[in-house]
Design a protein around this motif. Sequence first.
Motif, PDB file in Angstrom:
ATOM      1  N   GLY A  35      38.143  33.831  54.259  1.00 43.87           N
ATOM      2  CA  GLY A  35      38.638  34.920  53.441  1.00 43.87           C
ATOM      3  C   GLY A  35      40.146  34.965  53.299  1.00 43.87           C
ATOM      4  O   GLY A  35      40.688  35.928  52.756  1.00 43.87           O
ATOM      5  N   PHE A  36      40.830  33.911  53.756  1.00 43.70           N
ATOM      6  CA  PHE A  36      42.286  33.885  53.664  1.00 43.70           C
ATOM      7  C   PHE A  36      42.717  33.392  52.288  1.00 43.70           C
ATOM      8  O   PHE A  36      42.222  32.375  51.792  1.00 43.70           O
ATOM      9  CB  PHE A  36      42.882  33.018  54.767  1.00 43.70           C
ATOM     10  CG  PHE A  36      42.667  33.617  56.130  1.00 43.70           C
ATOM     11  CD1 PHE A  36      43.505  34.611  56.606  1.00 43.70           C
ATOM     12  CD2 PHE A  36      41.595  33.208  56.910  1.00 43.70           C
ATOM     13  CE1 PHE A  36      43.293  35.183  57.848  1.00 43.70           C
ATOM     14  CE2 PHE A  36      41.377  33.769  58.156  1.00 43.70           C
ATOM     15  CZ  PHE A  36      42.221  34.765  58.631  1.00 43.70           C
ATOM     16  N   LEU A  37      43.658  34.100  51.702  1.00 41.29           N
ATOM     17  CA  LEU A  37      44.094  33.854  50.331  1.00 41.29           C
ATOM     18  C   LEU A  37      44.772  32.500  50.185  1.00 41.29           C
ATOM     19  O   LEU A  37      45.674  32.155  50.946  1.00 41.29           O
ATOM     20  CB  LEU A  37      45.058  34.962  49.909  1.00 41.29           C
ATOM     21  CG  LEU A  37      45.502  34.980  48.462  1.00 41.29           C
ATOM     22  CD1 LEU A  37      44.321  35.171  47.522  1.00 41.29           C
ATOM     23  CD2 LEU A  37      46.519  36.107  48.255  1.00 41.29           C
ATOM     24  N   LEU A  38      44.314  31.737  49.201  1.00 43.93           N
ATOM     25  CA  LEU A  38      44.924  30.460  48.846  1.00 43.93           C
ATOM     26  C   LEU A  38      45.720  30.582  47.551  1.00 43.93           C
ATOM     27  O   LEU A  38      46.827  30.080  47.455  1.00 43.93           O
ATOM     28  CB  LEU A  38      43.859  29.371  48.692  1.00 43.93           C
ATOM     29  CG  LEU A  38      43.086  28.994  49.951  1.00 43.93           C
ATOM     30  CD1 LEU A  38      41.948  28.037  49.615  1.00 43.93           C
ATOM     31  CD2 LEU A  38      44.014  28.395  50.988  1.00 43.93           C
ATOM     32  N   VAL A  39      45.117  31.237  46.538  1.00 46.22           N
ATOM     33  CA  VAL A  39      45.744  31.351  45.226  1.00 46.22           C
ATOM     34  C   VAL A  39      45.397  32.709  44.627  1.00 46.22           C
ATOM     35  O   VAL A  39      44.244  33.154  44.720  1.00 46.22           O
ATOM     36  CB  VAL A  39      45.235  30.253  44.257  1.00 46.22           C
ATOM     37  CG1 VAL A  39      45.803  30.438  42.857  1.00 46.22           C
ATOM     38  CG2 VAL A  39      45.554  28.870  44.766  1.00 46.22           C
ATOM     39  N   ASN A  52      44.448  42.701  42.965  1.00 47.69           N
ATOM     40  CA  ASN A  52      43.845  43.237  44.193  1.00 47.69           C
ATOM     41  C   ASN A  52      42.331  43.234  44.106  1.00 47.69           C
ATOM     42  O   ASN A  52      41.649  42.920  45.090  1.00 47.69           O
ATOM     43  CB  ASN A  52      44.340  44.657  44.458  1.00 47.69           C
ATOM     44  CG  ASN A  52      45.807  44.709  44.790  1.00 47.69           C
ATOM     45  OD1 ASN A  52      46.436  43.687  45.024  1.00 47.69           O
ATOM     46  ND2 ASN A  52      46.371  45.891  44.808  1.00 47.69           N
ATOM     47  N   ILE A  53      41.797  43.565  42.947  1.00 46.59           N
ATOM     48  CA  ILE A  53      40.342  43.560  42.766  1.00 46.59           C
ATOM     49  C   ILE A  53      39.808  42.136  42.904  1.00 46.59           C
ATOM     50  O   ILE A  53      38.789  41.903  43.561  1.00 46.59           O
ATOM     51  CB  ILE A  53      39.954  44.179  41.413  1.00 46.59           C
ATOM     52  CG1 ILE A  53      40.354  45.653  41.377  1.00 46.59           C
ATOM     53  CG2 ILE A  53      38.458  44.012  41.143  1.00 46.59           C
ATOM     54  CD1 ILE A  53      40.271  46.286  39.987  1.00 46.59           C
ATOM     55  N   ALA A  54      40.504  41.173  42.307  1.00 45.06           N
ATOM     56  CA  ALA A  54      40.076  39.771  42.400  1.00 45.06           C
ATOM     57  C   ALA A  54      40.096  39.298  43.849  1.00 45.06           C
ATOM     58  O   ALA A  54      39.179  38.593  44.294  1.00 45.06           O
ATOM     59  CB  ALA A  54      40.971  38.884  41.525  1.00 45.06           C
ATOM     60  N   ILE A  55      41.107  39.686  44.611  1.00 44.94           N
ATOM     61  CA  ILE A  55      41.198  39.289  46.019  1.00 44.94           C
ATOM     62  C   ILE A  55      40.014  39.844  46.805  1.00 44.94           C
ATOM     63  O   ILE A  55      39.380  39.131  47.592  1.00 44.94           O
ATOM     64  CB  ILE A  55      42.538  39.743  46.636  1.00 44.94           C
ATOM     65  CG1 ILE A  55      43.696  38.942  46.042  1.00 44.94           C
ATOM     66  CG2 ILE A  55      42.508  39.611  48.162  1.00 44.94           C
ATOM     67  CD1 ILE A  55      45.075  39.507  46.350  1.00 44.94           C
ATOM     68  N   VAL A  56      39.685  41.118  46.593  1.00 48.03           N
ATOM     69  CA  VAL A  56      38.579  41.749  47.323  1.00 48.03           C
ATOM     70  C   VAL A  56      37.245  41.101  46.947  1.00 48.03           C
ATOM     71  O   VAL A  56      36.391  40.883  47.809  1.00 48.03           O
ATOM     72  CB  VAL A  56      38.573  43.270  47.075  1.00 48.03           C
ATOM     73  CG1 VAL A  56      37.314  43.915  47.596  1.00 48.03           C
ATOM     74  CG2 VAL A  56      39.795  43.908  47.719  1.00 48.03           C
ATOM     75  N   LYS A  57      37.059  40.776  45.671  1.00 53.09           N
ATOM     76  CA  LYS A  57      35.835  40.099  45.255  1.00 53.09           C
ATOM     77  C   LYS A  57      35.724  38.723  45.916  1.00 53.09           C
ATOM     78  O   LYS A  57      34.658  38.344  46.419  1.00 53.09           O
ATOM     79  CB  LYS A  57      35.787  39.950  43.731  1.00 53.09           C
ATOM     80  CG  LYS A  57      35.539  41.246  42.979  1.00 53.09           C
ATOM     81  CD  LYS A  57      35.535  40.978  41.474  1.00 53.09           C
ATOM     82  CE  LYS A  57      35.256  42.206  40.647  1.00 53.09           C
ATOM     83  NZ  LYS A  57      35.167  41.868  39.209  1.00 53.09           N
ATOM     84  N   ALA A  58      36.812  37.957  45.900  1.00 54.89           N
ATOM     85  CA  ALA A  58      36.805  36.621  46.506  1.00 54.89           C
ATOM     86  C   ALA A  58      36.552  36.715  48.006  1.00 54.89           C
ATOM     87  O   ALA A  58      35.740  35.956  48.560  1.00 54.89           O
ATOM     88  CB  ALA A  58      38.135  35.914  46.225  1.00 54.89           C
ATOM     89  N   TYR A  59      37.225  37.640  48.663  1.00 54.70           N
ATOM     90  CA  TYR A  59      37.063  37.839  50.108  1.00 54.70           C
ATOM     91  C   TYR A  59      35.604  38.169  50.435  1.00 54.70           C
ATOM     92  O   TYR A  59      35.009  37.579  51.337  1.00 54.70           O
ATOM     93  CB  TYR A  59      37.994  38.959  50.578  1.00 54.70           C
ATOM     94  CG  TYR A  59      37.834  39.311  52.033  1.00 54.70           C
ATOM     95  CD1 TYR A  59      38.481  38.575  53.012  1.00 54.70           C
ATOM     96  CD2 TYR A  59      37.032  40.376  52.430  1.00 54.70           C
ATOM     97  CE1 TYR A  59      38.328  38.886  54.358  1.00 54.70           C
ATOM     98  CE2 TYR A  59      36.873  40.700  53.761  1.00 54.70           C
ATOM     99  CZ  TYR A  59      37.526  39.952  54.720  1.00 54.70           C
ATOM    100  OH  TYR A  59      37.362  40.269  56.048  1.00 54.70           O
TER     101      TYR A  59
END
Length: 153
Positions: A35-39, A52-59
């Motif tokens: 769940g660590f952000l790459l891009v 922020n929404i995209a990050i939460v969905k990806a996580y």
Amino acid sequence: MKLKLAEAEEIADAVQKAAEKIGKATSVAVVDDGGFLLVVKRPDGARPLTPNIAIVKAYSAAVMQRPTKMLKNWAEGNPGFFASLSSMATHPIVATEGGVTIKRDGEILGGLGVAGGTGDEDQEIADEVLAALGYQLEFQAWGVPGKRDQPTT
């Protein structure tokens, strides 16, 4: 096998190109299997909250090891427990369209989050891009066949 930064960037660039084709300014996030952000990318014209929404969905797609749309029945069937997941995690866990687990050769590599279109548009973009790049989109439902898509305890 780990998701490499170059692969994450390739996915993010492909998402933004697919979104442009349908006239949407969508933000995109790619995380690794932990769940660590790459891009994360937010194009001109994208609404301020979409990264922020995209990050939460990806996580959510990465740490739950299922696309976020598969989490809907679980969230509806056990809302108290599902809500408590957010306090256990680095980010909230969401059950909505647009978060897809990145999987190759049966191994979970990370998560992709798309935000800025409708839920259906976000999901379609994510699925199309990952399929075109050769990632797997099939996931078995959790639990008993014919029952809700949730883990058994």
